[in-house]
Design a protein around this motif. Structure first.
Motif, short mmCIF file in Angstrom:
data_model
loop_
_atom_site.label_atom_id
_atom_site.label_comp_id
_atom_site.label_asym_id
_atom_site.label_seq_id
_atom_site.Cartn_x
_atom_site.Cartn_y
_atom_site.Cartn_z
N ALA A 131 0.85 -1.19 0.00
CA ALA A 131 0.00 0.00 0.00
C ALA A 131 0.89 1.24 0.00
O ALA A 131 2.06 1.19 0.39
CB ALA A 131 -0.90 -0.01 1.23
N TRP A 132 0.33 2.36 -0.46
CA TRP A 132 1.06 3.63 -0.48
C TRP A 132 0.20 4.72 0.14
O TRP A 132 -1.00 4.81 -0.12
CB TRP A 132 1.43 4.02 -1.92
CG TRP A 132 2.64 3.31 -2.43
CD1 TRP A 132 2.70 2.08 -3.01
CD2 TRP A 132 3.98 3.81 -2.42
NE1 TRP A 132 3.98 1.77 -3.36
CE2 TRP A 132 4.80 2.81 -3.00
CE3 TRP A 132 4.57 4.99 -1.97
CZ2 TRP A 132 6.17 2.96 -3.16
CZ3 TRP A 132 5.94 5.15 -2.12
CH2 TRP A 132 6.72 4.14 -2.71
N LEU A 133 0.85 5.56 0.95
CA LEU A 133 0.19 6.69 1.58
C LEU A 133 0.87 7.98 1.12
O LEU A 133 2.09 8.10 1.22
CB LEU A 133 0.28 6.58 3.11
CG LEU A 133 -0.19 7.77 3.93
CD1 LEU A 133 -1.68 8.02 3.73
CD2 LEU A 133 0.11 7.53 5.42
N TYR A 134 0.09 8.92 0.61
CA TYR A 134 0.64 10.20 0.14
C TYR A 134 0.13 11.31 1.04
O TYR A 134 -1.07 11.41 1.32
CB TYR A 134 0.23 10.44 -1.31
CG TYR A 134 0.82 9.41 -2.26
CD1 TYR A 134 2.07 9.59 -2.84
CD2 TYR A 134 0.11 8.25 -2.55
CE1 TYR A 134 2.61 8.64 -3.70
CE2 TYR A 134 0.65 7.28 -3.41
CZ TYR A 134 1.89 7.49 -3.97
OH TYR A 134 2.43 6.54 -4.81
N LEU A 147 4.61 13.94 -0.08
CA LEU A 147 5.52 12.84 0.24
C LEU A 147 4.80 11.50 0.08
O LEU A 147 3.63 11.37 0.45
CB LEU A 147 6.03 12.97 1.68
CG LEU A 147 6.74 14.28 2.04
CD1 LEU A 147 7.19 14.25 3.50
CD2 LEU A 147 7.93 14.52 1.12
N GLY A 148 5.52 10.52 -0.44
CA GLY A 148 4.97 9.18 -0.60
C GLY A 148 5.58 8.22 0.40
O GLY A 148 6.80 8.15 0.52
N PHE A 149 4.73 7.47 1.12
CA PHE A 149 5.19 6.51 2.11
C PHE A 149 4.78 5.11 1.70
O PHE A 149 3.59 4.79 1.62
CB PHE A 149 4.62 6.84 3.49
CG PHE A 149 5.06 8.18 4.03
CD1 PHE A 149 6.26 8.30 4.71
CD2 PHE A 149 4.28 9.31 3.83
CE1 PHE A 149 6.69 9.54 5.19
CE2 PHE A 149 4.69 10.55 4.31
CZ PHE A 149 5.89 10.66 4.98
N GLU A 150 5.78 4.27 1.44
CA GLU A 150 5.50 2.87 1.12
C GLU A 150 5.15 2.14 2.40
O GLU A 150 5.78 2.33 3.44
CB GLU A 150 6.69 2.22 0.43
CG GLU A 150 6.37 0.84 -0.10
CD GLU A 150 7.49 0.27 -0.95
OE1 GLU A 150 7.27 -0.78 -1.59
OE2 GLU A 150 8.60 0.85 -0.96
N MET A 151 4.14 1.27 2.32
CA MET A 151 3.67 0.56 3.51
C MET A 151 3.73 -0.95 3.27
O MET A 151 4.25 -1.41 2.24
CB MET A 151 2.24 1.01 3.84
CG MET A 151 2.13 2.52 4.07
SD MET A 151 0.44 3.09 4.31
CE MET A 151 0.06 2.34 5.92
N GLY A 152 3.21 -1.71 4.21
CA GLY A 152 3.18 -3.15 4.07
C GLY A 152 2.10 -3.59 3.10
O GLY A 152 1.40 -2.78 2.51
N VAL A 184 14.11 11.61 -2.78
CA VAL A 184 13.94 12.66 -1.78
C VAL A 184 12.57 12.63 -1.12
O VAL A 184 12.45 12.81 0.09
CB VAL A 184 14.16 14.05 -2.43
CG1 VAL A 184 13.92 15.15 -1.40
CG2 VAL A 184 15.58 14.15 -2.98
N HIS A 185 11.53 12.39 -1.88
CA HIS A 185 10.17 12.50 -1.36
C HIS A 185 9.50 11.15 -1.13
O HIS A 185 8.27 11.04 -1.17
CB HIS A 185 9.31 13.34 -2.32
CG HIS A 185 9.79 14.75 -2.45
ND1 HIS A 185 9.72 15.47 -3.63
CD2 HIS A 185 10.37 15.58 -1.54
CE1 HIS A 185 10.21 16.67 -3.44
NE2 HIS A 185 10.62 16.76 -2.18
N VAL A 186 10.32 10.12 -0.89
CA VAL A 186 9.79 8.78 -0.64
C VAL A 186 10.39 8.22 0.64
O VAL A 186 11.57 8.44 0.94
CB VAL A 186 10.12 7.83 -1.82
CG1 VAL A 186 9.70 6.40 -1.49
CG2 VAL A 186 9.41 8.30 -3.09
N ALA A 187 9.57 7.51 1.43
CA ALA A 187 10.05 6.89 2.67
C ALA A 187 9.21 5.65 2.94
O ALA A 187 8.17 5.42 2.31
CB ALA A 187 9.94 7.88 3.84
N ASN A 188 9.69 4.84 3.87
CA ASN A 188 8.97 3.64 4.27
C ASN A 188 8.32 3.89 5.63
O ASN A 188 9.00 4.15 6.62
CB ASN A 188 9.92 2.45 4.37
CG ASN A 188 9.21 1.16 4.72
OD1 ASN A 188 9.03 0.86 5.89
ND2 ASN A 188 8.79 0.41 3.72
N ALA A 189 6.99 3.85 5.67
CA ALA A 189 6.26 4.19 6.89
C ALA A 189 6.60 3.24 8.03
O ALA A 189 6.69 2.03 7.85
CB ALA A 189 4.76 4.15 6.62
#
Length: 214
Positions: A131-134, A147-152, A184-189
Motif C-alpha cells: 500500500a502507499w500513503l501520500y 511525500l509518498g510513504f510505502e507501507m506493508g 527525496v520524497h519517498v520513505a517507508n512508513a
C-alpha cells in the motif's frame, strides 16, 4: 493496468514463466494463455507508469524468482508423478520469493534516516504488493510538498488493525518513517498517528521497530 512499476515487472516475470511452462508442456494451453495475458498487462503498465523504477531493487526481487522457477519447473514436470518432489520444488520457490522480498527494505531504505512529518492525506492506495500513503506537508513558508510513504501489504496491514478505508483525503496525520536511499520524497512508513490519536504500524514485516516481527 497497474500503477506500481515493480508490480508490473513481477507480472512480466510471471508471464514469461507462463510462456516457458507452455514450452515445457506443449498443448496444455492454460500456462501460455495466462502468461501471455500477464505479459501484456505488465508491459503496457511498465510503458505507461509515471513512477520511476528502482532497477536494483526490481532485479533483486524478481531475478531469484525467475531463476528458481526456471530451474525447478523442468524437474517438477519430469517428476510430476512424484508428489513429494513437486511439493519440495514449490516450497523452495516460495522460500526464494520470500527471501528476495525481505531484502527489499535494506535495498531501498536507510534505517538510520528517520523522517518525521505531520500533514494531511492526499491519497491512500490500498494496492498489492504494498500500500502507499501520500501526505501533503506544509513548511514554514507555506510551501506544500507531497511525500509518498510505502507501507506493508494489505493483508499485513489488516493483521495490524488497518482497514481499507482507514484514511481519506484531508485527514490530519503524523508519520514516522525511514527515508529512501535514493528518492527525496519517498520513505517507508514506520508508525502513523491517526486522526483519532491511535498509532498504527504501517511498514513491511522486516524493518527495525516492527512490533509484530517474530
Amino acid at each position: 493496468m497497474v500503477s506500481d512499476p515493480n508490480l508490473a515487472l513481477l507480472l512480466i516475470a510471471l508471464g514469461t514463466l507462463g510462456v516457458y511452462a507452455e514450452c515445457c508442456l506443449p498443448g496444455k494451453v492454460v500456462p501460455g494463455v495466462v502468461g501471455g495475458v500477464l505479459l501484456t498487462i505488465g508491459l503496457a503498465s511498465l510503458v505507461n507508469t509515471p513512477v520511476p523504477i528502482h532497477w536494483p531493487l526490481a532485479i533483486a526481487t524478481i531475478l531469484p524468482l525467475v531463476l528458481a522457477t526456471a530451474f525447478l519447473l523442468p524437474i517438477a514436470i519430469r517428476a510430476r508423478r512424484n508428489k513429494r518432489l513437486v511439493m519440495l520444488a514449490a516450497a523452495i520457490l516460495l522460500t526464494t520469493s520470500r527471501v528476495s522480498a525481505h531484502h527489499a527494505f535494506a535495498a531501498e531504505y536507510d534505517e538510520e534516516k528517520i523522517v518525521s512529518v505531520s500533514g494531511t492525506v492526499s491519497r491512500f492506495k490500498w494496492t498489492n504488493p504494498h500500500a502507499w500513503l501520500y501526505v501533503n506537508v506544509k513548511d514554514a513558508s507555506g510551501k506544500v510538498t507531497n511525500l509518498g510513504f510505502e507501507m506493508g501489504s494489505p493483508n499485513g496491514l489488516v493483521s495490524r488493525g488497518w482497514k481499507k478505508l482507514e484514511l481519506k483525503p484531508g485527514d490530519a496525520i503524523s508519520v514516522v518513517a525511514f527515508g529512501s536511499k535514493s528518492k527525496v520524497h519517498v520513505a517507508n512508513a514506520k508508525t502513523i498517528t491517526m486522526p483519532d490519536g491511535r498509532k498504527l504500524f504501517g511498514g513491511f514485516g522486516e524493518p527495525p521497530g516492527n512490533p509484530f516481527k517474530k
